[in-house]
Every structure is written in C-alpha cells, then in structure tokens.
Scaffold this active site. Sequence first.
Site, short mmCIF file in Angstrom:
data_model
loop_
_atom_site.label_atom_id
_atom_site.label_comp_id
_atom_site.label_asym_id
_atom_site.label_seq_id
_atom_site.Cartn_x
_atom_site.Cartn_y
_atom_site.Cartn_z
N ARG A 67 -3.29 -5.56 4.16
CA ARG A 67 -2.71 -6.06 5.40
C ARG A 67 -1.68 -7.13 5.09
NH1 ARG A 67 -7.37 -7.38 7.77
NH2 ARG A 67 -7.82 -5.21 8.29
N HIS A 124 -0.24 0.71 1.34
CA HIS A 124 -1.31 1.29 0.54
C HIS A 124 -0.85 1.48 -0.91
CE1 HIS A 124 -3.15 2.04 4.39
NE2 HIS A 124 -2.19 2.85 4.75
N HIS A 142 4.34 -0.20 6.71
CA HIS A 142 4.29 0.60 7.93
C HIS A 142 3.29 0.02 8.92
CE1 HIS A 142 0.97 2.19 5.48
NE2 HIS A 142 0.38 2.46 6.63
N GLU A 151 0.14 9.22 3.02
CA GLU A 151 -0.29 9.79 4.29
C GLU A 151 0.90 10.34 5.05
OE1 GLU A 151 -0.90 6.32 7.38
OE2 GLU A 151 -1.49 5.62 5.38
#
EC number: 5.3.1.8
Length: 318
Positions: A195, A100, A175, A118
């Site tokens: 992705r 991200h 991740h 996150e």
Amino acid sequence: MYNEPMFLKPVFQERIWGGQKLNTEFGYDIPYARTGEAWVISAHPNGPSEILNGPLQGKTLKEAWENHGELFGRSQDQTGEYPLLIKILDAANDLSVQVHPDDAYAREVENQPYGKTECWYVLQAEEGAEIIFGHHASTKEEFEQMVADGRWDSLLRKVPVQAGDFIYVPSGTIHAIGKGIVILETQQSSDITYRVYDYDRTDGQGNTRELHLDSAIAVSTVPHKEVEVEQEVSYFGGLTSKRLVKEQYFTVYHWDLDGEADMTMDDDFLQVSVVEGQGWITVDGKVQEIQKGDHFILPNGVHHYHLAGQLECVVSHL
C-alpha cells in the site's frame, strides 16, 4: 473423474471500501456490510473455493489441485500451487493506491510462490468513474521524493473507465480502482499488496491502515510503462470470442453468446465466469443451466461442449 463443469462457491472478503453490489447485482448472500471481494475461483490459502458438484463436492479447489492433478493436466511429479485467482470486486469507495511485486521479489523477500500480475474487465462503472493507473515520475529519485512530499495529485495518473473496458496491470504498476466500479479480476494466485497511499482514512477504531513504502518503492516500475496487448476476435456459431490478453501468466477472453455454439477445449483446463445472462452448457449429453454469478472450471478431459442461451462470460486459462 469429471465429465461436467466443476462449479465453485465464492469466498467473500470484508474490505473498508466494499459495498453491497455483490448481493444486489449478483444475488450472493454476502456476510458483511462492506463486502469488497468475492474470490470466485480460488485455491489460495486465504480463501479457497468449495466445489459444489461432482465426485469432489464439498472439497476445496486447493484440495482438488493437490490430490487430483489429472483434472488440470498435471503429471504426478509436477509440484507448485494453483496459479490463478479470479475475483469480483465492488469498489463502493476508492481502493488504496498500491503495487504488487513480481515472482522473483515475492520468492526472495516474501517467501511466496507468486508475485501478482493482474488484469481487470470492467463490469460496471458509474458516470465519471476513474482508476489510477501509473504515475508521472521520470526517475526513482523523483518518485521517492513525490511520495515523501505527499504530492499525490501530481504523481498519480488517473484514467476514466466505463463498462466493457479492459486493463492489463503487470507487476510493478502503481494502480487503484476508483469509487463506483465493479470489476472481474484475473490474477496470479497471490495476496501480496504494498500500500502506497490510503487517503489518510481510518477504520471503525480510528486507526489508519499500514503503508508499505519501502517495499512499494523497491518494486515499482519507474518510469511508468504502457503495455500494448494484442486483441483478437473469433466466431464460433453464435459465440463471439474476444481475446483480451495473452501473456506469460494467463490468457483471458470475453465471450458474448447469442444462440448456440459447439466448442472444443484445447487447453489443460478452462476457467469460466458468467457475468451476464442465462443459458446452458452440455458436456457428454448432460445439460446444466448456467447464469450470471456462476463460476466453473472445465477440467482436463472435457474435449467438446455445447453452449446455448444469451450469456456474457469472462474466460481464462494458463
């Protein structure tokens, strides 16, 4: 306006890797055979939570944020979107390897207000379950070459996990959540995902999912950096509060209640997800039952509250 918790209804998202545990473990009436995500506290346009009680019942959290900023400690002249998003993810299969962007890249390239840092609290993990967290490349050139060559086993860093583990995932971190893991995710309110690798799998129509290699390479942290988080334990009567992370975008705690606790709220607002057990919360003399699968916000203006029962919660604030 509110002298009680603001309970929220989850929004469910179908995912190729999803399963049935959001029903079997949390009792949610899920709409899909492969339900991968429950957005349980969300004001994001792609899935805003509905308020279930009080003066704003039937409105969304997004509407409450925009029209009643006083509930969140916002002054009338403050702008911006609700900053946080809480999810429960059921990984019946491996998630794609992804990354991200940070805030700057999200604003400049995607015209979105937030990037995505996150963190994960592992609720369940099957024996042998693993996550992908980081990589082994030393330079951007090596990283790009290993991606181009498809040397995933050499590139990707795998880490075993079990229930109770906590993982902080800053923007830029490669991740993936592995098969057999259920997590509660606290994140910035962003839906931007690049992705990198999807195991060459196909959907029901035989199509592979889109990759975003140029963007992923642009935002990935190389070399991988381990971030140490300082954790701290505090006690409030029968409540053990473990601070899992205190960073720029959020502070997250794990609460373990066995008995009773009188609590004081010093933050603008508090997000609470009950992940195990059953109990009660009392605000201004009003007692409400809370149980596993409930998610609520304690709004600004609630200064004192009382908890009772046997509960585990994941709690967050700005």
